[in-house]
Enzyme design. Structure first.
Site, short mmCIF file in Angstrom:
data_model
loop_
_atom_site.label_atom_id
_atom_site.label_comp_id
_atom_site.label_asym_id
_atom_site.label_seq_id
_atom_site.Cartn_x
_atom_site.Cartn_y
_atom_site.Cartn_z
N ASP A 2 60.75 -61.82 4.02
CA ASP A 2 61.17 -63.10 3.43
C ASP A 2 62.24 -63.82 4.23
O ASP A 2 63.43 -63.81 3.89
CB ASP A 2 61.60 -62.91 1.96
CG ASP A 2 60.39 -62.91 1.04
OD1 ASP A 2 59.26 -63.02 1.57
OD2 ASP A 2 60.55 -62.81 -0.18
N LYS B 58 51.09 -66.51 1.36
CA LYS B 58 52.28 -67.10 0.70
C LYS B 58 52.13 -68.61 0.70
O LYS B 58 51.96 -69.22 1.76
CB LYS B 58 53.52 -66.68 1.50
CG LYS B 58 54.85 -67.08 0.92
CD LYS B 58 55.95 -66.31 1.62
CE LYS B 58 57.32 -66.84 1.33
NZ LYS B 58 58.35 -66.07 2.03
N ASP C 84 55.79 -74.80 -8.11
CA ASP C 84 54.45 -75.36 -7.83
C ASP C 84 53.53 -74.37 -7.11
O ASP C 84 52.37 -74.67 -6.86
CB ASP C 84 54.58 -76.66 -7.03
CG ASP C 84 55.22 -76.45 -5.67
OD1 ASP C 84 55.54 -75.29 -5.32
OD2 ASP C 84 55.40 -77.45 -4.94
N GLY C 85 54.08 -73.21 -6.73
CA GLY C 85 53.23 -72.21 -6.09
C GLY C 85 52.92 -72.50 -4.63
O GLY C 85 52.12 -71.80 -4.00
N ASP D 208 64.64 -58.04 -4.68
CA ASP D 208 63.20 -58.33 -4.54
C ASP D 208 62.85 -58.63 -3.09
O ASP D 208 61.67 -58.73 -2.74
CB ASP D 208 62.78 -59.49 -5.45
CG ASP D 208 63.67 -60.71 -5.27
OD1 ASP D 208 64.89 -60.59 -5.44
OD2 ASP D 208 63.13 -61.79 -4.95
N ASN D 209 63.84 -58.75 -2.24
CA ASN D 209 63.58 -58.99 -0.82
C ASN D 209 63.94 -57.76 0.01
O ASN D 209 64.23 -57.87 1.20
CB ASN D 209 64.37 -60.20 -0.32
CG ASN D 209 63.85 -61.50 -0.92
OD1 ASN D 209 62.69 -61.58 -1.31
ND2 ASN D 209 64.70 -62.50 -0.98
N GLY E 282 55.16 -65.68 -7.30
CA GLY E 282 55.00 -66.99 -7.92
C GLY E 282 54.21 -67.96 -7.06
O GLY E 282 53.82 -69.03 -7.51
N ARG E 283 54.01 -67.58 -5.82
CA ARG E 283 53.23 -68.46 -4.94
C ARG E 283 52.53 -67.64 -3.86
O ARG E 283 52.39 -68.08 -2.73
CB ARG E 283 54.13 -69.49 -4.30
CG ARG E 283 55.34 -68.90 -3.59
CD ARG E 283 55.95 -69.90 -2.70
NE ARG E 283 57.19 -69.39 -2.17
CZ ARG E 283 57.88 -69.99 -1.24
NH1 ARG E 283 57.44 -71.13 -0.75
NH2 ARG E 283 58.99 -69.49 -0.78
P1 AMP Z 1 62.06 -66.00 -2.51
O1 AMP Z 1 63.34 -66.74 -2.61
O2 AMP Z 1 61.04 -66.62 -1.62
O3 AMP Z 1 62.25 -64.55 -2.25
O4 AMP Z 1 61.41 -66.12 -3.97
C1 AMP Z 1 62.01 -65.66 -5.15
C2 AMP Z 1 61.04 -65.82 -6.30
O5 AMP Z 1 60.74 -67.18 -6.55
C3 AMP Z 1 59.70 -65.14 -6.11
O6 AMP Z 1 59.29 -64.64 -7.33
C4 AMP Z 1 58.82 -66.27 -5.65
O7 AMP Z 1 57.46 -66.01 -5.90
C5 AMP Z 1 59.34 -67.41 -6.48
N1 AMP Z 1 59.07 -68.72 -5.86
C6 AMP Z 1 59.67 -69.23 -4.77
N2 AMP Z 1 59.18 -70.45 -4.49
C7 AMP Z 1 58.24 -70.74 -5.42
C8 AMP Z 1 57.38 -71.85 -5.66
N3 AMP Z 1 57.39 -72.94 -4.89
N4 AMP Z 1 56.55 -71.76 -6.72
C9 AMP Z 1 56.54 -70.68 -7.50
N5 AMP Z 1 57.32 -69.61 -7.34
C10 AMP Z 1 58.16 -69.62 -6.30
MG MG Z 2 61.18 -63.02 -1.91
#
Ligand code: AMP
Ligand code: MG
Length: 500
Positions: free
Chosen positions: A269, A120, A132-133, A259-260, A99-100
Protein backbone atom coordinates in the site's frame (compact mmCIF):
# COMPACT_ATOMS: atom_id res chain seq x y z
CA UNK A 1 -24.37 -4.14 1.94
CA UNK A 2 -26.28 -1.88 -0.40
CA UNK A 3 -23.80 -2.10 -3.24
CA UNK A 4 -25.08 -3.61 -6.44
CA UNK A 5 -22.94 -6.14 -8.15
CA UNK A 6 -22.63 -5.93 -11.91
CA UNK A 7 -22.77 -9.14 -13.89
CA UNK A 8 -19.31 -9.86 -15.09
CA UNK A 9 -18.73 -11.50 -18.44
CA UNK A 10 -16.36 -14.42 -18.84
CA UNK A 11 -13.07 -13.63 -20.52
CA UNK A 12 -11.83 -15.80 -23.36
CA UNK A 13 -8.38 -15.55 -21.73
CA UNK A 14 -7.30 -18.37 -19.50
CA UNK A 15 -5.26 -17.92 -16.35
CA UNK A 16 -4.03 -20.75 -14.13
CA UNK A 17 -5.61 -19.24 -11.01
CA UNK A 18 -6.17 -21.12 -7.81
CA UNK A 19 -8.69 -20.07 -5.21
CA UNK A 20 -7.20 -21.18 -1.95
CA UNK A 21 -8.22 -18.14 0.03
CA UNK A 22 -11.73 -18.01 -1.43
CA UNK A 23 -12.38 -21.69 -0.80
CA UNK A 24 -10.63 -22.16 2.56
CA UNK A 25 -11.72 -18.92 4.18
CA UNK A 26 -15.25 -18.19 3.07
CA UNK A 27 -16.01 -16.31 6.27
CA UNK A 28 -13.18 -13.87 5.63
CA UNK A 29 -14.33 -12.66 2.23
CA UNK A 30 -17.30 -11.97 0.03
CA UNK A 31 -17.59 -13.28 -3.54
CA UNK A 32 -17.62 -10.14 -5.63
CA UNK A 33 -16.95 -8.83 -9.11
CA UNK A 34 -15.56 -5.72 -10.71
CA UNK A 35 -17.49 -2.77 -12.08
CA UNK A 36 -18.06 -2.11 -15.76
CA UNK A 37 -15.89 0.71 -17.07
CA UNK A 38 -16.19 2.57 -20.40
CA UNK A 39 -12.78 2.17 -22.06
CA UNK A 40 -10.31 -0.13 -20.37
CA UNK A 41 -6.79 0.18 -21.79
CA UNK A 42 -3.48 -1.10 -20.50
CA UNK A 43 -1.19 1.85 -19.81
CA UNK A 44 1.67 0.00 -18.15
CA UNK A 45 2.49 -3.67 -18.31
CA UNK A 46 5.24 -5.24 -16.24
CA UNK A 47 6.77 -7.67 -18.73
CA UNK A 48 9.47 -8.89 -16.34
CA UNK A 49 6.93 -9.73 -13.65
CA UNK A 50 4.54 -11.32 -16.16
CA UNK A 51 7.42 -13.49 -17.27
CA UNK A 52 8.22 -14.42 -13.66
CA UNK A 53 4.60 -15.50 -13.26
CA UNK A 54 4.55 -17.43 -16.51
CA UNK A 55 1.57 -15.41 -17.76
CA UNK A 56 0.53 -15.64 -21.40
CA UNK A 57 1.52 -12.72 -23.64
CA UNK A 58 -2.11 -12.47 -24.69
CA UNK A 59 -2.79 -10.84 -21.33
CA UNK A 60 -1.16 -7.66 -22.61
CA UNK A 61 -4.07 -6.92 -24.94
CA UNK A 62 -7.48 -5.27 -25.11
CA UNK A 63 -8.99 -8.43 -23.74
CA UNK A 64 -6.33 -8.43 -21.01
CA UNK A 65 -7.28 -4.84 -20.14
CA UNK A 66 -10.87 -5.92 -19.54
CA UNK A 67 -9.70 -8.77 -17.34
CA UNK A 68 -7.11 -6.76 -15.41
CA UNK A 69 -9.62 -4.08 -14.48
CA UNK A 70 -12.14 -6.65 -13.27
CA UNK A 71 -14.69 -6.18 -16.05
CA UNK A 72 -14.38 -9.74 -17.25
CA UNK A 73 -13.12 -12.79 -15.39
CA UNK A 74 -11.38 -15.89 -16.66
CA UNK A 75 -13.47 -19.02 -16.63
CA UNK A 76 -13.60 -20.62 -13.21
CA UNK A 77 -12.32 -17.50 -11.48
CA UNK A 78 -13.90 -16.76 -8.10
CA UNK A 79 -12.99 -13.18 -7.23
CA UNK A 80 -13.52 -12.08 -3.66
CA UNK A 81 -13.30 -8.92 -1.61
CA UNK A 82 -11.35 -9.76 1.54
CA UNK A 83 -12.50 -8.76 4.99
CA UNK A 84 -10.13 -7.22 7.48
CA UNK A 85 -10.10 -4.84 10.39
CA UNK A 86 -7.30 -2.58 11.46
CA UNK A 87 -5.92 0.05 13.76
CA UNK A 88 -5.84 3.27 11.78
CA UNK A 89 -3.65 5.89 13.43
CA UNK A 90 -4.07 3.96 16.67
CA UNK A 91 -7.85 3.63 16.53
CA UNK A 92 -9.48 0.27 16.03
CA UNK A 93 -11.88 -0.06 13.11
CA UNK A 94 -13.61 -3.45 13.32
CA UNK A 95 -14.41 -3.65 9.63
CA UNK A 96 -12.35 -2.22 6.82
CA UNK A 97 -11.91 -4.81 4.10
CA UNK A 98 -11.32 -4.45 0.38
CA UNK A 99 -13.41 -1.38 -0.29
CA UNK A 100 -12.10 -1.02 -3.80
CA UNK A 101 -10.21 -4.21 -4.49
CA UNK A 102 -10.68 -7.81 -5.52
CA UNK A 103 -8.57 -10.88 -5.09
CA UNK A 104 -8.82 -12.77 -8.39
CA UNK A 105 -6.94 -15.73 -6.96
CA UNK A 106 -3.46 -17.16 -6.63
CA UNK A 107 -0.90 -17.91 -9.34
CA UNK A 108 2.11 -20.16 -9.06
CA UNK A 109 5.22 -18.37 -10.26
CA UNK A 110 8.17 -19.97 -12.05
CA UNK A 111 9.84 -20.69 -8.73
CA UNK A 112 6.77 -22.50 -7.44
CA UNK A 113 5.73 -19.73 -5.07
CA UNK A 114 2.05 -18.85 -4.69
CA UNK A 115 1.34 -15.18 -5.51
CA UNK A 116 -1.94 -13.25 -5.25
CA UNK A 117 -3.36 -11.52 -8.30
CA UNK A 118 -5.31 -8.61 -6.89
CA UNK A 119 -7.05 -5.63 -8.48
CA UNK A 120 -7.17 -2.25 -6.77
CA UNK A 121 -9.69 0.32 -7.96
CA UNK A 122 -12.05 -2.24 -9.50
CA UNK A 123 -15.26 -0.73 -8.15
CA UNK A 124 -17.31 -0.65 -4.96
CA UNK A 125 -17.71 -3.70 -2.75
CA UNK A 126 -19.69 -4.39 0.43
CA UNK A 127 -16.67 -2.99 2.30
CA UNK A 128 -16.63 0.40 0.55
CA UNK A 129 -18.05 2.34 3.51
CA UNK A 130 -19.32 5.15 1.30
CA UNK A 131 -16.24 5.27 -0.92
CA UNK A 132 -16.58 5.02 -4.69
CA UNK A 133 -14.43 1.90 -4.97
CA UNK A 134 -12.25 3.55 -7.60
CA UNK A 135 -8.67 4.73 -7.85
CA UNK A 136 -7.13 7.72 -9.59
CA UNK A 137 -4.44 7.28 -12.20
CA UNK A 138 -1.86 9.35 -10.27
CA UNK A 139 -1.84 7.21 -7.11
CA UNK A 140 -1.99 4.02 -9.19
CA UNK A 141 1.07 5.01 -11.22
CA UNK A 142 2.75 6.10 -8.02
CA UNK A 143 2.21 2.66 -6.50
CA UNK A 144 3.57 1.03 -9.66
CA UNK A 145 6.66 3.22 -9.64
CA UNK A 146 7.36 2.90 -5.91
CA UNK A 147 6.89 -0.87 -5.88
CA UNK A 148 9.33 -1.34 -8.75
CA UNK A 149 11.83 1.04 -7.17
CA UNK A 150 11.65 -0.85 -3.87
CA UNK A 151 12.03 -4.16 -5.66
CA UNK A 152 15.15 -2.92 -7.44
CA UNK A 153 16.47 -1.70 -4.08
CA UNK A 154 16.12 -5.24 -2.77
CA UNK A 155 13.27 -4.48 -0.37
CA UNK A 156 10.47 -7.07 -0.09
CA UNK A 157 7.42 -5.58 -1.75
CA UNK A 158 4.18 -6.18 -3.55
CA UNK A 159 4.55 -5.31 -7.23
CA UNK A 160 2.34 -4.04 -9.98
CA UNK A 161 1.64 -6.27 -12.94
CA UNK A 162 -0.30 -3.67 -14.88
CA UNK A 163 -1.97 -0.30 -14.81
CA UNK A 164 -5.28 -0.20 -16.65
CA UNK A 165 -6.91 3.13 -17.49
CA UNK A 166 -10.66 2.83 -17.13
CA UNK A 167 -11.70 5.68 -19.39
CA UNK A 168 -13.81 7.25 -16.66
CA UNK A 169 -13.19 10.14 -14.30
CA UNK A 170 -12.94 9.85 -10.56
CA UNK A 171 -13.65 12.78 -8.29
CA UNK A 172 -11.06 13.49 -5.63
CA UNK A 173 -9.82 16.96 -4.69
CA UNK A 174 -9.83 17.46 -8.42
CA UNK A 175 -11.20 15.31 -11.20
CA UNK A 176 -8.73 12.65 -12.23
CA UNK A 177 -8.66 9.86 -14.80
CA UNK A 178 -9.56 6.52 -13.25
CA UNK A 179 -7.32 3.47 -13.25
CA UNK A 180 -6.99 -0.01 -11.82
CA UNK A 181 -3.77 -1.45 -10.47
CA UNK A 182 -3.24 -5.18 -10.97
CA UNK A 183 -1.07 -6.12 -8.03
CA UNK A 184 0.99 -9.18 -7.23
CA UNK A 185 1.70 -10.06 -3.59
CA UNK A 186 3.11 -13.02 -1.68
CA UNK A 187 -0.32 -12.77 -0.05
CA UNK A 188 -2.72 -10.13 1.16
CA UNK A 189 -2.81 -11.50 4.71
CA UNK A 190 -2.55 -8.54 7.04
CA UNK A 191 -2.37 -8.07 10.77
CA UNK A 192 -5.83 -6.57 10.29
CA UNK A 193 -7.13 -9.85 8.81
CA UNK A 194 -6.46 -11.49 12.19
CA UNK A 195 -7.81 -8.58 14.18
CA UNK A 196 -11.06 -8.89 12.23
CA UNK A 197 -11.70 -12.43 13.45
CA UNK A 198 -10.32 -11.93 16.95
CA UNK A 199 -12.66 -8.98 17.44
CA UNK A 200 -15.58 -11.18 16.38
CA UNK A 201 -14.39 -13.96 18.71
CA UNK A 202 -14.56 -16.34 15.76
CA UNK A 203 -11.85 -18.62 17.09
CA UNK A 204 -12.47 -21.46 14.66
CA UNK A 205 -12.04 -19.21 11.64
CA UNK A 206 -9.11 -17.43 13.26
CA UNK A 207 -7.40 -20.79 13.56
CA UNK A 208 -8.13 -21.59 9.92
CA UNK A 209 -6.71 -18.26 8.88
CA UNK A 210 -3.57 -18.90 10.91
CA UNK A 211 -3.20 -22.38 9.40
CA UNK A 212 -3.65 -20.82 5.96
CA UNK A 213 -0.94 -18.27 6.73
CA UNK A 214 1.42 -21.00 7.92
CA UNK A 215 0.80 -23.07 4.80
CA UNK A 216 1.46 -20.04 2.69
CA UNK A 217 4.43 -18.41 4.38
CA UNK A 218 5.91 -20.83 6.89
CA UNK A 219 5.07 -24.33 5.65
CA UNK A 220 7.89 -25.81 7.72
CA UNK A 221 5.83 -25.00 10.84
CA UNK A 222 2.87 -27.18 9.75
CA UNK A 223 2.03 -29.69 12.44
CA UNK A 224 4.32 -28.07 15.02
CA UNK A 225 2.39 -28.04 18.33
CA UNK A 226 3.71 -24.52 18.98
CA UNK A 227 3.11 -23.29 15.43
CA UNK A 228 0.94 -20.28 16.25
CA UNK A 229 3.49 -18.78 18.57
CA UNK A 230 6.15 -19.55 16.05
CA UNK A 231 4.09 -17.82 13.36
CA UNK A 232 4.15 -14.73 15.56
CA UNK A 233 7.92 -15.10 15.80
CA UNK A 234 8.32 -15.45 12.05
CA UNK A 235 6.16 -12.44 11.26
CA UNK A 236 8.13 -10.51 13.86
CA UNK A 237 11.40 -11.48 12.18
CA UNK A 238 10.14 -10.54 8.73
CA UNK A 239 8.66 -7.23 9.79
CA UNK A 240 11.70 -6.28 11.86
CA UNK A 241 13.90 -6.98 8.88
CA UNK A 242 11.59 -5.02 6.58
CA UNK A 243 11.48 -1.89 8.71
CA UNK A 244 15.27 -1.99 9.25
CA UNK A 245 15.66 -2.06 5.48
CA UNK A 246 13.26 0.85 5.04
CA UNK A 247 15.30 2.84 7.52
CA UNK A 248 18.46 2.04 5.60
CA UNK A 249 17.19 3.67 2.43
CA UNK A 250 15.34 6.61 3.99
CA UNK A 251 11.90 5.24 3.17
CA UNK A 252 8.85 6.54 5.01
CA UNK A 253 5.79 4.36 4.50
CA UNK A 254 3.47 7.03 5.77
CA UNK A 255 0.50 4.91 6.81
CA UNK A 256 1.65 1.99 8.92
CA UNK A 257 -1.85 1.07 10.05
CA UNK A 258 -2.23 -2.59 11.01
CA UNK A 259 -4.26 -3.22 7.86
CA UNK A 260 -1.19 -2.19 5.87
CA UNK A 261 1.14 -4.63 7.60
CA UNK A 262 1.57 -7.99 5.91
CA UNK A 263 2.38 -11.40 7.33
CA UNK A 264 4.65 -12.01 4.36
CA UNK A 265 6.94 -9.13 5.31
CA UNK A 266 6.33 -7.36 2.01
CA UNK A 267 5.83 -3.62 1.85
CA UNK A 268 2.22 -2.97 0.87
CA UNK A 269 0.00 0.00 0.00
CA UNK A 270 2.11 2.78 -1.37
CA UNK A 271 -0.18 5.66 -0.54
CA UNK A 272 1.56 8.65 0.98
CA UNK A 273 5.01 7.05 1.15
CA UNK A 274 8.11 9.00 0.17
CA UNK A 275 11.88 9.00 0.43
CA UNK A 276 13.57 11.43 2.74
CA UNK A 277 15.94 14.00 1.27
CA UNK A 278 17.85 15.68 4.10
CA UNK A 279 18.09 13.52 7.18
CA UNK A 280 15.80 14.19 10.08
CA UNK A 281 14.08 11.50 12.13
CA UNK A 282 10.92 13.63 12.46
CA UNK A 283 10.39 13.71 8.70
CA UNK A 284 6.73 13.23 7.74
CA UNK A 285 5.28 13.78 4.28
CA UNK A 286 1.72 12.56 4.65
CA UNK A 287 -0.86 15.34 4.85
CA UNK A 288 -3.04 13.35 7.26
CA UNK A 289 -0.24 12.39 9.67
CA UNK A 290 -0.50 15.58 11.68
CA UNK A 291 1.20 14.30 14.82
CA UNK A 292 4.01 12.39 13.14
CA UNK A 293 2.84 8.98 14.28
CA UNK A 294 4.37 7.50 11.14
CA UNK A 295 7.43 9.78 10.96
CA UNK A 296 10.67 8.22 9.71
CA UNK A 297 12.18 7.83 13.17
CA UNK A 298 8.98 6.49 14.70
CA UNK A 299 8.63 3.57 12.30
CA UNK A 300 10.45 1.11 14.60
CA UNK A 301 8.13 2.04 17.50
CA UNK A 302 5.07 1.55 15.34
CA UNK A 303 6.48 -1.75 14.17
CA UNK A 304 6.46 -2.94 17.78
CA UNK A 305 3.02 -1.45 18.42
CA UNK A 306 1.60 -3.26 15.38
CA UNK A 307 3.23 -6.54 16.34
CA UNK A 308 1.61 -6.22 19.77
CA UNK A 309 -1.76 -5.97 18.02
CA UNK A 310 -0.94 -9.08 16.00
CA UNK A 311 0.12 -10.93 19.15
CA UNK A 312 -3.15 -9.99 20.87
CA UNK A 313 -5.16 -11.35 17.97
CA UNK A 314 -3.26 -14.64 18.11
CA UNK A 315 -3.48 -15.13 21.91
CA UNK A 316 -6.33 -17.65 21.94
CA UNK A 317 -4.37 -19.84 19.53
CA UNK A 318 -1.03 -19.57 21.29
CA UNK A 319 -2.19 -21.38 24.39
CA UNK A 320 -5.69 -22.78 24.47
CA UNK A 321 -5.51 -23.98 28.07
CA UNK A 322 -3.79 -21.12 29.76
CA UNK A 323 -4.39 -17.63 28.46
CA UNK A 324 -2.05 -16.14 31.08
CA UNK A 325 0.77 -18.24 29.73
CA UNK A 326 -0.08 -17.10 26.19
CA UNK A 327 -0.02 -13.48 27.34
CA UNK A 328 3.31 -13.95 29.09
CA UNK A 329 4.97 -15.54 26.08
CA UNK A 330 3.58 -13.03 23.60
CA UNK A 331 4.54 -10.13 25.87
CA UNK A 332 8.06 -11.39 26.18
CA UNK A 333 8.40 -11.62 22.41
CA UNK A 334 6.90 -8.19 21.78
CA UNK A 335 9.19 -6.72 24.43
CA UNK A 336 12.14 -8.15 22.54
CA UNK A 337 11.21 -6.26 19.36
CA UNK A 338 13.34 -3.17 20.09
CA UNK A 339 16.41 -5.32 20.68
CA UNK A 340 15.74 -7.45 17.61
CA UNK A 341 15.17 -4.33 15.58
CA UNK A 342 18.38 -2.78 16.84
CA UNK A 343 20.32 -5.86 15.72
CA UNK A 344 18.69 -5.79 12.27
CA UNK A 345 19.21 -2.05 11.93
CA UNK A 346 22.85 -2.32 12.95
CA UNK A 347 23.39 -4.98 10.31
CA UNK A 348 21.86 -2.70 7.66
CA UNK A 349 23.81 0.35 8.78
CA UNK A 350 27.13 -1.46 9.12
CA UNK A 351 26.91 -2.42 5.47
CA UNK A 352 26.16 1.19 4.58
CA UNK A 353 29.33 2.21 6.36
CA UNK A 354 31.38 -0.57 4.78
CA UNK A 355 31.81 -2.46 8.04
CA UNK A 356 31.72 -6.17 7.46
CA UNK A 357 32.46 -7.28 10.98
CA UNK A 358 30.56 -6.30 14.10
CA UNK A 359 32.34 -4.34 16.81
CA UNK A 360 31.09 -2.96 20.08
CA UNK A 361 31.31 0.74 19.30
CA UNK A 362 29.66 0.58 15.88
CA UNK A 363 26.34 1.90 17.08
CA UNK A 364 27.92 5.07 18.49
CA UNK A 365 29.83 5.60 15.25
CA UNK A 366 26.65 5.27 13.18
CA UNK A 367 24.56 7.44 15.49
CA UNK A 368 27.20 10.15 15.55
CA UNK A 369 27.17 10.37 11.77
CA UNK A 370 23.37 10.56 11.74
CA UNK A 371 23.51 13.29 14.37
CA UNK A 372 25.88 15.33 12.18
CA UNK A 373 23.67 14.78 9.16
CA UNK A 374 20.66 15.96 11.13
CA UNK A 375 22.40 19.07 12.46
CA UNK A 376 23.61 20.07 9.02
CA UNK A 377 20.54 18.92 7.06
CA UNK A 378 22.54 16.59 4.86
CA UNK A 379 20.96 14.57 2.08
CA UNK A 380 20.52 10.99 3.33
CA UNK A 381 21.09 9.13 0.06
CA UNK A 382 24.02 11.21 -1.19
CA UNK A 383 25.79 11.19 2.14
CA UNK A 384 26.01 7.42 2.33
CA UNK A 385 26.81 7.11 -1.34
CA UNK A 386 29.70 9.57 -1.10
CA UNK A 387 31.04 7.69 1.90
CA UNK A 388 32.13 5.01 -0.56
CA UNK A 389 34.37 7.49 -2.38
CA UNK A 390 35.65 8.82 0.95
CA UNK A 391 36.76 5.33 1.93
CA UNK A 392 38.85 5.31 -1.24
CA UNK A 393 40.42 8.66 -0.40
CA UNK A 394 38.14 11.11 -2.22
CA UNK A 395 36.43 13.07 0.55
CA UNK A 396 35.50 16.11 -1.50
CA UNK A 397 31.98 15.09 -2.63
CA UNK A 398 31.05 14.08 0.92
CA UNK A 399 32.52 17.19 2.53
CA UNK A 400 30.63 19.35 0.02
CA UNK A 401 27.34 18.12 1.51
CA UNK A 402 28.19 19.62 4.90
CA UNK A 403 27.92 23.34 5.66
CA UNK A 404 30.65 23.01 8.29
CA UNK A 405 32.77 19.97 7.45
CA UNK A 406 35.13 20.07 10.48
CA UNK A 407 33.03 17.80 12.71
CA UNK A 408 32.70 15.49 9.72
CA UNK A 409 36.49 15.34 9.39
CA UNK A 410 36.76 14.27 12.99
CA UNK A 411 34.13 11.61 12.42
CA UNK A 412 35.88 10.44 9.23
CA UNK A 413 39.10 9.95 11.15
CA UNK A 414 37.29 7.67 13.63
CA UNK A 415 35.63 5.80 10.80
CA UNK A 416 38.88 5.31 8.86
CA UNK A 417 40.40 3.87 11.98
CA UNK A 418 37.42 1.59 12.43
CA UNK A 419 37.70 0.45 8.77
CA UNK A 420 41.38 -0.31 9.28
CA UNK A 421 40.55 -2.40 12.34
CA UNK A 422 39.08 -5.18 10.24
CA UNK A 423 40.89 -7.26 7.67
CA UNK A 424 38.28 -6.83 4.93
CA UNK A 425 39.70 -6.52 1.42
CA UNK A 426 39.00 -3.05 -0.07
CA UNK A 427 37.23 -4.62 -3.02
CA UNK A 428 34.85 -6.50 -0.77
CA UNK A 429 34.15 -3.36 1.24
CA UNK A 430 33.57 -1.40 -1.95
CA UNK A 431 31.09 -3.98 -3.29
CA UNK A 432 29.22 -4.12 0.02
CA UNK A 433 28.83 -0.35 0.14
CA UNK A 434 27.90 -0.16 -3.51
CA UNK A 435 24.95 -2.48 -2.86
CA UNK A 436 23.94 -0.89 0.43
CA UNK A 437 24.08 2.75 -0.63
CA UNK A 438 21.91 3.45 -3.66
CA UNK A 439 22.67 6.42 -5.85
CA UNK A 440 19.19 6.72 -7.37
CA UNK A 441 16.03 6.66 -5.26
CA UNK A 442 12.58 7.99 -6.19
CA UNK A 443 13.24 11.63 -5.41
CA UNK A 444 10.02 13.44 -4.57
CA UNK A 445 10.41 16.13 -7.22
CA UNK A 446 11.19 13.54 -9.90
CA UNK A 447 8.18 11.45 -8.90
CA UNK A 448 5.91 14.48 -9.03
CA UNK A 449 7.32 15.63 -12.36
CA UNK A 450 6.81 12.16 -13.85
CA UNK A 451 3.25 11.81 -12.54
CA UNK A 452 2.32 15.31 -13.63
CA UNK A 453 3.48 14.56 -17.18
CA UNK A 454 1.78 11.16 -17.26
CA UNK A 455 -1.53 12.21 -15.72
CA UNK A 456 -1.71 15.89 -16.63
CA UNK A 457 -0.31 15.77 -20.15
CA UNK A 458 -0.75 12.13 -21.05
CA UNK A 459 3.01 11.88 -21.59
CA UNK A 460 4.47 8.77 -19.94
CA UNK A 461 8.01 9.65 -21.14
CA UNK A 462 9.39 11.07 -17.86
CA UNK A 463 7.80 8.22 -15.89
CA UNK A 464 9.41 5.61 -18.10
CA UNK A 465 12.73 7.40 -17.90
CA UNK A 466 12.50 7.54 -14.11
CA UNK A 467 11.60 3.87 -13.95
CA UNK A 468 14.58 3.02 -16.13
CA UNK A 469 16.87 4.97 -13.81
CA UNK A 470 15.40 3.33 -10.69
CA UNK A 471 15.59 -0.17 -12.15
CA UNK A 472 19.33 -0.13 -11.39
CA UNK A 473 19.67 2.09 -8.33
CA UNK A 474 23.20 1.08 -7.35
CA UNK A 475 25.12 1.76 -10.56
CA UNK A 476 26.24 5.29 -11.38
CA UNK A 477 25.57 5.98 -15.03
CA UNK A 478 26.75 9.01 -16.97
CA UNK A 479 24.00 11.40 -17.98
CA UNK A 480 21.85 10.59 -14.95
CA UNK A 481 23.39 13.14 -12.57
CA UNK A 482 20.09 14.97 -12.34
CA UNK A 483 18.30 11.91 -10.92
CA UNK A 484 20.82 11.63 -8.08
CA UNK A 485 20.29 15.18 -6.84
CA UNK A 486 17.91 16.34 -4.12
CA UNK A 487 15.00 18.60 -5.02
CA UNK A 488 15.94 22.16 -5.96
CA UNK A 489 14.94 24.72 -3.29
CA UNK A 490 12.13 25.96 -5.54
CA UNK A 491 10.38 22.59 -5.11
CA UNK A 492 9.54 23.68 -1.54
CA UNK A 493 8.20 21.52 1.29
CA UNK A 494 6.69 18.27 0.09
CA UNK A 495 3.36 16.78 1.06
CA UNK A 496 1.85 13.46 0.04
CA UNK A 497 -1.76 12.34 0.02
CA UNK A 498 -3.41 8.98 0.58
CA UNK A 499 -4.87 9.17 -2.89
CA UNK A 500 -7.97 7.20 -2.04
P1 AMP B 1 -5.76 2.41 2.36
O1 AMP B 1 -5.61 3.75 2.96
O2 AMP B 1 -5.61 2.37 0.87
O3 AMP B 1 -4.93 1.37 3.04
O4 AMP B 1 -7.28 2.01 2.60
C1 AMP B 1 -7.90 1.91 3.86
C2 AMP B 1 -9.30 1.37 3.71
O5 AMP B 1 -10.11 2.27 2.97
C3 AMP B 1 -9.40 0.05 2.97
O6 AMP B 1 -10.42 -0.68 3.56
C4 AMP B 1 -9.76 0.47 1.57
O7 AMP B 1 -10.40 -0.56 0.86
C5 AMP B 1 -10.68 1.63 1.83
N1 AMP B 1 -10.73 2.57 0.70
C6 AMP B 1 -9.76 3.41 0.31
N2 AMP B 1 -10.15 4.13 -0.76
C7 AMP B 1 -11.41 3.73 -1.08
C8 AMP B 1 -12.35 4.10 -2.09
N3 AMP B 1 -12.08 5.03 -2.99
N4 AMP B 1 -13.54 3.45 -2.08
C9 AMP B 1 -13.80 2.52 -1.17
N5 AMP B 1 -12.98 2.14 -0.19
C10 AMP B 1 -11.77 2.72 -0.14
MG1 MG C 1 -4.50 -0.46 2.83
Amino acid sequence: MSVQQSRTATSPLKLPLQHRFASELEGCCVPWQGAEVPHPAILEYNHALAEELGLPETLNSDEGARLLCGMTIPEGCRPVAQAYAGHQFGNFVPQLGDGRALLLGELTDREGRLRDLHLKGSGPTPFSRGGDGKAGLGPVLREYLMGEAMHALGIPTTRALAVVATGEWVQRETRSPGAVLARIAASHLRVGSFEYLAHRCDWALLERLAEHAIERHDPDLAGDPDRFFRLLERVTERQVDLVARWMGIGFIHGVMNTDNMTLSGETIDYGPCAFMDSYHPDTVFSSIDRYGRYAYGNQPNILQWNLARFAEALLPLIDRDDIDRAVARATELVNEVPQRYRTAWLAVMRRKLGLLQAQADDEALIRDLLQLMQEQEVDFTLCFRHLGAAADGDRAPLRALFRAPEPLDAWLARWQQRLASEDTAPEQRRETMRHADPVYVPRNHKVEEALEAAVGQGDPGPLHRLMEVLADPFTVRPGLEDWAQPAPPAFGPYQTFCGT
